[in-house]
Motif scaffolding. Structure first.
Motif, PDB file in Angstrom:
ATOM      1  N   SER A 351      -3.207 -33.831 -28.259  1.00  0.00           N
ATOM      2  CA  SER A 351      -4.468 -34.579 -28.232  1.00  0.00           C
ATOM      3  C   SER A 351      -5.660 -33.661 -28.447  1.00  0.00           C
ATOM      4  O   SER A 351      -6.603 -33.992 -29.173  1.00  0.00           O
ATOM      5  CB  SER A 351      -4.615 -35.309 -26.893  1.00  0.00           C
ATOM      6  N   ASP A 355      -8.453 -33.718 -31.450  1.00  0.00           N
ATOM      7  CA  ASP A 355      -9.860 -33.989 -31.157  1.00  0.00           C
ATOM      8  C   ASP A 355     -10.778 -32.793 -31.333  1.00  0.00           C
ATOM      9  O   ASP A 355     -11.998 -32.922 -31.176  1.00  0.00           O
ATOM     10  CB  ASP A 355     -10.004 -34.507 -29.713  1.00  0.00           C
ATOM     11  N   ASP A 405      -5.424 -36.246 -19.549  1.00  0.00           N
ATOM     12  CA  ASP A 405      -6.461 -37.264 -19.406  1.00  0.00           C
ATOM     13  C   ASP A 405      -5.862 -38.619 -19.770  1.00  0.00           C
ATOM     14  O   ASP A 405      -5.224 -38.757 -20.820  1.00  0.00           O
ATOM     15  CB  ASP A 405      -7.646 -36.945 -20.315  1.00  0.00           C
ATOM     16  N   VAL A 406      -6.077 -39.580 -18.901  1.00  0.00           N
ATOM     17  CA  VAL A 406      -5.454 -40.902 -19.087  1.00  0.00           C
ATOM     18  C   VAL A 406      -5.907 -41.557 -20.384  1.00  0.00           C
ATOM     19  O   VAL A 406      -5.099 -42.127 -21.125  1.00  0.00           O
ATOM     20  CB  VAL A 406      -5.780 -41.818 -17.874  1.00  0.00           C
ATOM     21  N   LYS A 407      -7.196 -41.474 -20.696  1.00  0.00           N
ATOM     22  CA  LYS A 407      -7.734 -42.176 -21.858  1.00  0.00           C
ATOM     23  C   LYS A 407      -7.444 -41.461 -23.167  1.00  0.00           C
ATOM     24  O   LYS A 407      -7.049 -42.090 -24.156  1.00  0.00           O
ATOM     25  CB  LYS A 407      -9.243 -42.371 -21.694  1.00  0.00           C
ATOM     26  N   ARG A 408      -7.665 -40.154 -23.186  1.00  0.00           N
ATOM     27  CA  ARG A 408      -7.584 -39.408 -24.452  1.00  0.00           C
ATOM     28  C   ARG A 408      -6.324 -38.564 -24.588  1.00  0.00           C
ATOM     29  O   ARG A 408      -6.118 -37.916 -25.603  1.00  0.00           O
ATOM     30  CB  ARG A 408      -8.822 -38.531 -24.603  1.00  0.00           C
TER      31      ARG A 408
END
Length: 512
Positions: A351, A355, A405-408
């Motif tokens: 991730s 990003d 990180d839960v979202k990303r």
């Protein structure tokens, strides 16, 4: 391994850098009966990130580093992070002052020197930003005495080498505050370790690599150690373990198996300085001058032209030029990054790679730089620099935090973070910046996180307030107390101070 190997110390400190040494001194001052064992892979203390040439020695007080003061979407400047780092450095000043007054450090000039901190920009947009930044910072008491100028002659008085030979009429601006310092964190580490091992119940073991950590049913940690000279393996059982091994902290956190460390990874960034030891040049520059970071670059890669005082010798340092190495330590292995990959951190790693493509581009660009490219970057801050006056100096490795990180999926963090076991028996320090400058703040955070039961009025708290008089008081909110603390530590450490008298700014210089 030495015959005085203690098999059941109260505390194990992994790594003999400024972080472990600072925490060790705090613990021993607060509880003299504690037994402490420190283990270091290298042959002496302070040879990795704490070593003088492996870091900028800025004494980060967030005076000049513009990455701590981002511009908001409405065009205003956010100084909240700068203020936080600013007062964290005050904790280090108080800690060192306590040790100087105690006699544990004989001469503060052996590790800290007054050096003004400056920010320098060129171009209309950057000048506008610095003007707004100065307005926001100088309005706060933590930055009383900060100066600002767009006058080329005034800036040339402050830093002649930065302005001489600068052609054209491009707008320039600079801020300056005389309370800045240059700190030799290698020297600090030697002072702290020397003091620590001179106390009863404290031992340091060099050439000793911690190879495994196992939590036993009793709650103690079995720390397995290999003597790198003889190959002999031994183990100790400790109530509390601090993993302060810089880039080596992540692999040891993973070996501990604590669930709190699950999913963490690391992204190593290497660095190179240009260094000038010519006394005729260095005597004409007395400042740490920070510029603006390139887009996508990590905070540790902000360009700066610095005065350094190491071992009594003045030098100039420029850089750093960032790069990539798969090592987690300067003296580490090229396999470090690959060996840190676990099933739990694959998603965060991927991730972050997705990003942060701009960072990848930046590092590739830095790796491909030739000597002429590096000198061109130096020319922006020292137009008349001559290539023959400079040599390359390899900086220390920095391992930035990659956290789940839960979202990303994963986040790349450039600060520091304490990751500890739920039962408070083990804690690891991950990350790099602002690092050594805030070692006292980090040590106090460990105390609060892992020794909260001891930080009471009937136990450690009175002594902690002797060491850190501002403990429990916000220096951001209390202007009078902040001024008093800074005046006291400036006098003890023989650095510059700016006092407020009768509501007016009055400079008073503290000299040896």
């Amino acid at each position: 391994m030495s015959d005085n190997f203690t098999t059941e110390p109260d505390v194990v400190l992994i790594g003999a850098g400024v972080m472990s040494a600072t925490l060790g001194v705090f613990l021993k001052e607060l509880e003299p009966s504690l037994t402490i064992a420190m283990f270091e892979t290298l042959e002496h203390c302070g040879l990795e990130s704490s070593e003088a040439w492996n870091n900028a020695g800025t004494g980060h007080a967030a005076n000049c580093e513009m990455n701590y003061t981002p511009e908001r979407s409405d065009g205003s400047v956010d100084i909240s992070k700068a203020l936080q780092v600013n007062v964290e450095f005050d904790l280090s000043r108080q800690f060192w002052s306590y040790l100087v007054k105690k006699g544990a450090i004989a001469d503060p000039r052996s590790f800290i020197h007054p050096v003004p901190h400056m920010s320098f920009v060129h171009g209309a947009a950057n000048v506008s930003f610095l003007r707004k930044r100065f307005k926001a910072m100088s309005a706060h008491h933590c930055y009383y005495g900060m100066e600002y100028s767009e006058d080329r002659r005034k800036i040339a008085e402050w830093v002649p080498l930065v302005m001489e030979g600068r052609s054209g009429d491009e707008p320039v601006a600079a801020t300056r505050i005389i309370t800045g310092t240059d700190v030799d964190y290698g020297a600090v580490t030697h002072h702290l370790v020397r003091h620590l091992v001179g106390l009863p119940g404290c031992k340091v073991h060099y050439n000793s690599r911690v190879i495994h950590l196992v939590r036993e049913q009793s709650g103690r940690w079995r720390v397995e150690v290999q003597d790198l000279d003889s190959g002999e393996k031994r183990s100790v059982k400790a109530k509390f373990v601090f993993i302060g091994a810089g880039g080596g902290a992540l692999p040891l956190l993973q070996k501990s198996g604590i669930p709190e460390g699950r999913g963490y990874g690391g992204f190593p960034v290497s660095g190179i300085w240009l260094r000038c030891d010519d006394p005729e040049i260095s005597k004409r520059h007395h400042a740490k001058v920070y510029g603006k970071a390139a887009v996508g670059s990590p905070p540790m890669s902000v360009p700066h032209l610095d005065t350094r005082v190491i071992g009594g010798q003045r030098s100039l340092l420029f850089g750093p030029y960032a790069g990539f190495s798969s090592k987690f330590l300067k003296h580490g292995s090229l396999l470090d990054l690959f060996e840190s990959v676990r099933p739990a951190n694959i998603e965060p790693l991927l991730s972050v790679a997705r990003d942060n493509f701009d960072l990848t581009e930046y590092l590739v660009e830095q790796l491909l730089q030739s000597e002429s490219h590096r000198l061109a970057a130096l020319d922006e801050y020292f137009p008349n620099a001559k290539p023959e006056d400079w040599k390359m100096q390899v900086a220390g490795q920095r391992v930035q935090i990659i956290k789940p990180d839960v979202k990303r999926g994963g986040l790349l963090e450039f600060g520091t973070e304490l990751v500890g076991a739920a039962d408070r028996s083990l804690v690891a320090l991950l990350g790099a910046s602002p690092g050594a400058s805030t070692a006292a703040f980090i040590a106090i955070s460990v105390l609060e996180k892992c020794f909260a039961d001891e930080l009471t009025a009937s136990a450690w708290l009175p002594k902690l307030k002797q060491i850190i008089p501002s403990y429990g008081v916000s220096l951001i909110d209390n202007a009078g107390f902040c001024q008093r603390i800074r005046a006291e530590t400036a006098q003890v450490l023989k650095v510059e101070n700016i006092e407020l008298t009768g509501g007016h700014k009055e400079e008073r210089r503290m000299r040896a």
